[in-house]
Design a protein around this motif. Structure first.
Motif, PDB file in Angstrom:
ATOM      1  N   ALA A 166       0.905  -0.884   0.020  1.00 56.66           N
ATOM      2  CA  ALA A 166      -0.278   0.032   0.301  1.00 56.66           C
ATOM      3  C   ALA A 166       0.639   1.149  -0.354  1.00 56.66           C
ATOM      4  CB  ALA A 166      -0.834   0.067   1.079  1.00 56.66           C
ATOM      5  N   VAL A 181      -9.010   0.116   1.372  1.00 61.59           N
ATOM      6  CA  VAL A 181      -8.323  -1.477   1.010  1.00 61.59           C
ATOM      7  C   VAL A 181      -9.742  -2.600   1.893  1.00 61.59           C
ATOM      8  CG1 VAL A 181      -6.707  -2.593   2.264  1.00 61.59           C
ATOM      9  CG2 VAL A 181      -5.861  -0.694   0.809  1.00 61.59           C
ATOM     10  N   SER A 205       0.708  -7.139   0.796  1.00 58.49           N
ATOM     11  CA  SER A 205       0.308  -6.707   1.671  1.00 58.49           C
ATOM     12  C   SER A 205      -1.228  -6.485   1.265  1.00 58.49           C
ATOM     13  CB  SER A 205       0.817  -5.745   2.699  1.00 58.49           C
ATOM     14  OG  SER A 205       0.703  -4.946   3.621  1.00 58.49           O
ATOM     15  N   GLY A 206      -2.169  -5.530   2.544  1.00 59.52           N
ATOM     16  CA  GLY A 206      -2.808  -4.995   1.909  1.00 59.52           C
ATOM     17  C   GLY A 206      -3.374  -4.194   0.936  1.00 59.52           C
ATOM     18  N   LEU A 209      -3.893  -7.746  -1.163  1.00 59.20           N
ATOM     19  CA  LEU A 209      -5.058  -8.383  -0.835  1.00 59.20           C
ATOM     20  C   LEU A 209      -6.427  -7.537  -1.098  1.00 59.20           C
ATOM     21  CD1 LEU A 209      -5.987 -10.515   1.077  1.00 59.20           C
ATOM     22  CD2 LEU A 209      -6.849  -9.553   2.673  1.00 59.20           C
ATOM     23  N   VAL A 227       2.505 -10.257   3.644  1.00 58.05           N
ATOM     24  CA  VAL A 227       1.882  -9.432   4.703  1.00 58.05           C
ATOM     25  C   VAL A 227       2.468  -8.253   5.087  1.00 58.05           C
ATOM     26  CG1 VAL A 227       3.344 -10.311   7.188  1.00 58.05           C
ATOM     27  CG2 VAL A 227       0.886  -9.096   7.371  1.00 58.05           C
TER      28      VAL A 227
END
Ligand SMILES: [Zn+2]
Lengths: 322, 298
Positions: A166, A181, A205-206, A209, A227
Motif C-alpha cells: 500500500a 482497501v 500486503s493490503g 489483498l 503480509v
C-alpha cells in the motif's frame, strides 16, 4: 530505482559471465574468420545447465528479486496476449483516475470479463506517472466500481496483482486508504460472479489483498505474497533492513509456501530464467490456467460459489482450540 | 486538585512509552494491582499529576485535558457494559506458531504472563442499558493488539454468533495491525473478518466499530473501518500507513494532528468522536435506533 537495462540479478552472475565469454569468442571468431561454433555450443550448454541448477534451488530472497525485476512483465503487457478487444475504463467517479490501477472490459476466449490490475511503469517516467504501481484510495475505489459493474452484467472478474505494498503517502491517508482497501476486500469477496486472482509479481500486503479475495488465487512461480516486505520485517525483527534475505525465509512468501498454507490454489510455471525472459510463454501459461479455472467456476451455482469463497478465506488461519 | 501538585516529594508513576517502527507508542502495561494506594499518575498530554483513584473514577480520562489513556480489554468491558452481564465466548481459541517464526512462541508466552490474557481480543455477549449485544474488545497490551489467526478467528466467530443470534455487534479496535509473526495467515484475517462483517447486512444487523488509540494497519484496513457507524475516541491514532514510513518514503511534512481522530472526522472517514465518558450513553442511544426490525419489502 534500478534501471531496467542494466539491472542484474546477482545470483545470475556466473551465467552472465559465461554469456560474456560466448560473446567474446563470437567477436574473436568473426575477426579471425575461424569457426568456433563447437566451443560456443559447449559454453552455451554449460550456461544452460548452470541456469537450470540455479533456478531449481532459488532462495526466497532470490525469488523476491525476480518478482521485482524491472523487466518483469506488467499487466498491460499481458493483456493483449491473454485477452482480446480490451477497453480500458477510467476513474472512480469520486476523485480521479488512478493510473496505478488499470481496469476495463475484455474477452477471455469469447467470454466477456472485467479485468483489473496494478500497473507498474516500465521506465522511470512511467513509474512516476503510475506511482510505481502503488494505488491511491481512488485506485481501489475504481476497482470496486468496476467489480460492481461486472456483477451487474454477470461478467467474471479477473485481477492481476503486482504491488510492492500500500502506498505510504499523506494524501492516501487523507482520502481514507484503510477504508478503501477494506471496502475493496469486502466487496470483491461478496461478488456474485466468478473471480480469479493472478499474483504475477509482488503481492504486497493490503495493497495486494484489496484485489485478492477471489474464488481462485493463482500465482506465478517466482512471484511472492506477504503480509510485510522482507525489508520491513527485517527492520522490525533485527533492526536492520539488510537482513531482508533472512526475513524472506521466515515469512514463507514463495508460491510453494503459499500453496502449502492453502493461501493460493495453483502455481503457474515460469520459463527458465523468469517471466521476463519469455513474455509469450508466461502469458500462455497464465492463459491455460485461467481457462481451466474459469471453466470450473462458471459451472458452479452462484449460491455455492459464495459459500465456497466464504469458507475459503475463513478457513486459512491456524490456531489452537482447546 | 491543584493543591495536590504542591505536595512535597509526592511519588508518582509515569507511563513509560517506547516507539515501534511505525511511530506507534507502546505504553508499558498499566495495571491496577501494581499501583499501591497513594500513587500518582502523570498525564501524557498535560503533565498534570492525577491521583490514580481519580483517574480510574474518570474512566482513565485526564480530568484536566481529557487525554484518553489507553485501557485494557477487561477495563473497557467493566467501564462499558451493564455490571455482571458480560459472558465471554471463544476464549478457548488461542494462537499457535504456524510458521515457526523466530521468537514468536516466547513472545506469546511473555505477553500471556504479563497481561493475563491469552489473546489480543476478548469476545462475548453482554447488555448495555439492558440491550443485548455481541462485543469484541481488543487489547493493545497483547502483542500490540496485532491480528493473527486466533484473534481473527475469535472476531469472525463473534460476527457469526451475532448473525445467528440476531444481535448487534460492537467492536473496540486497538491494534498496530497484522501480526507479522504469522505472515500471510495474518493478512488473510483481513479477508475473513471483512466477509463476516459483510454477512451481517443480510439480516440488517447493526455493527458499530469503535476505534481507540491506536488503530492502524491491517485492522483499520479491514473490519474496523467497516462499521455501519464508525466512532473514535478523541485523539486516537488511526490510519493505515505509519507516519514515519510516510515521511521516509515521500519526504512529506505531515500536519499536526495527522491520523488523529479529529483528522479522520474532518476527512470524512469516521462518523463521530465520542468522549469515553459519553460512550456508554451514545452507544445505547445508537443501539436503540436499530432495535426496530427493518421493514420487509414485499
Ligand atoms: Zn491531561
Amino acid at each position: 530505482m534500478a534501471n531496467g537495462s542494466n539491472y542484474s540479478l546477482d545470483f545470475e552472475k556466473p551465467i552472465k559471465e559465461l554469456e560474456k565469454r560466448i560473446e567474446e569468442i563470437r567477436i574473436f571468431a568473426e575477426e579471425k574468420q575461424i569457426d568456433m561454433s563447437e566451443e560456443i555450443q559447449r559454453i552455451e550448454a554449460k550456461a544452460q545447465h548452470l541456469r537450470k541448477e540455479i533456478y531449481r534451488s532459488l532462495t526466497p530472497w532470490q525469488k523476491v528479486q525476480i518478482a521485482r525485476h524491472p523487466k518483469r512483465p506488467t499487466f498491460l503487457e499481458y493483456i493483449d496476449l491473454i485477452f482480446t478487444a480490451f477497453v480500458e475504463l477510467h476513474g472512480d467517479r469520486l476523485f480521479r483516475d488512478d493510473p496505478a490501477l488499470v481496469g476495463g472490459l475484455a474477452y477471455f476466449e469469447e467470454i466477456p470479463v472485467t479485468i483489473l490490475g496494478q500497473q507498474k511503469g516500465r521506465d522511470t517516467k512511467e513509474n512516476i506517472y503510475r506511482n510505481f504501481g502503488m494505488p491511491h484510495p481512488e485506485g481501489y475505489r475504481k476497482a470496486i466500481r468496476l467489480m460492481k459493474q461486472a456483477e451487474k452484467f454477470g461478467r467474471p472478474v479477473i485481477t492481476f496483482v503486482d504491488v510492492a505494498g500500500a502506498f505510504p503517502g499523506k494524501e492516501a491517508e487523507e482520502r481514507g486508504q484503510g477504508e478503501a482497501v477494506a471496502k475493496a476486500i469486502m466487496e470483491m469477496a461478496a461478488l456474485t460472479v466468478p473471480t480469479i486472482v493472478v499474483v504475477t509479481g509482488e503481492g504486497g500486503s493490503g495493497g495486494a489483498l484489496a484485489i485478492g479475495t477471489g474464488d481462485r488465487v493463482l500465482m506465478l512461480e517466482h512471484a511472492y505474497y506477504s503480509v510485510i516486505s522482507p525489508e520491513g520485517c527485517a527492520s522490525i525483527l533485527w533492526k536492520n533492513a539488510a537482513e531482508a534475505p533472512k526475513a524472506a525465509e521466515v515469512l514463507q512468501l514463495t508460491a510453494d509456501d503459499l500453496l502449502a498454507l492453502k493461501v493460493i490454489d495453483e502455481i503457474i510455471p515460469e520459463p527458465l530464467g523468469g517471466a521476463h525472459t519469455d513474455l509469450e510463454r508466461t502469458a500462455a501459461a497464465i492463459k491455460k490456467s485461467l481457462r481451466k479455472n474459469l471453466r470450473e467456476l462458471m459451472a458452479i451455482d452462484v449460491k455455492d460459489l459464495l459459500e465456497l469463497r466464504y469458507h475459503k478465506f475463513r478457513g486459512i488461519g491456524r490456531y489452537v482450540e482447546e | 486538585m491543584l493543591k495536590d501538585l504542591f505536595r512535597p516529594k509526592q511519588k508518582y508513576v509515569t507511563i513509560r512509552q517506547r516507539e515501534d517502527d511505525n511511530g506507534i507508542t507502546f505504553p508499558e502495561q498499566l495495571e491496577k494491582k501494581e499501583l499501591p494506594d497513594g500513587l500518582w499518575i502523570k498525564c501524557n498530554q498535560c503533565n498534570q499529576m492525577i491521583y490514580h483513584k481519580d483517574l480510574e473514577k474518570n474512566l482513565k480520562v485526564c480530568p484536566k485535558c481529557q487525554y484518553h489513556f489507553r485501557i485494557g480489554a477487561w477495563e473497557r468491558i467493566e467501564y462499558l457494559v451493564d455490571p455482571g452481564t458480560f459472558h465471554e465466548l471463544f476464549a478457548n481459541i488461542s494462537s499457535c506458531d504456524p510458521l515457526g517464526f523466530p521468537e514468536y512462541q516466547d513472545k506469546l508466552n511473555k505477553f500471556k504472563k504479563a497481561t493475563g490474557l491469552n489473546e489480543g481480543v476478548v469476545t462475548g455477549t453482554a447488555q448495555l442499558e439492558g440491550i443485548p449485544l455481541a462485543i469484541g474488545v481488543m487489547d493493545f497490551g497483547f502483542v500490540g493488539g496485532s491480528m493473527g489467526s486466533a484473534l481473527g478467528e475469535r472476531l469472525v466467530r463473534l460476527f457469526e454468533y451475532a448473525y445467528n443470534e440476531d444481535l448487534p455487534v460492537i467492536t473496540f479496535a486497538a491494534s498496530g495491525g497484522a501480526r507479522m509473526q504469522e505472515g500471510i495467515l495474518s493478512l488473510m484475517q483481513m479477508a475473513a473478518t471483512c466477509q463476516a462483517v459483510n454477512r451481517l447486512a443480510e439480516k440488517a444487523i447493526l455493527f458499530i466499530s469503535v476505534l481507540t488509540d491506536p488503530t492502524t494497519g491491517g485492522v483499520f484496513a479491514s473490519f474496523a473501518s467497516q462499521g455501519d457507524i464508525n466512532i473514535a475516541e478523541p485523539g486516537a491514532l488511526i490510519g493505515f500507513a505509519g507516519a514515519r514510513v510516510i515521511q521516509q518514503t515521500t519526504r512529506q511534512t505531515l500536519p499536526p494532528g495527522f491520523q488523529r481522530s479529529e483528522f479522520l472526522l474532518e476527512h470524512g472517514i469516521i462518523d463521530l468522536i465520542v468522549n469515553r465518558k459519553e460512550l456508554r450513553s451514545t452507544l445505547a442511544r445508537l443501539l436503540r435506533f436499530h432495535q426496530r426490525r427493518k421493514r420487509e419489502i414485499s
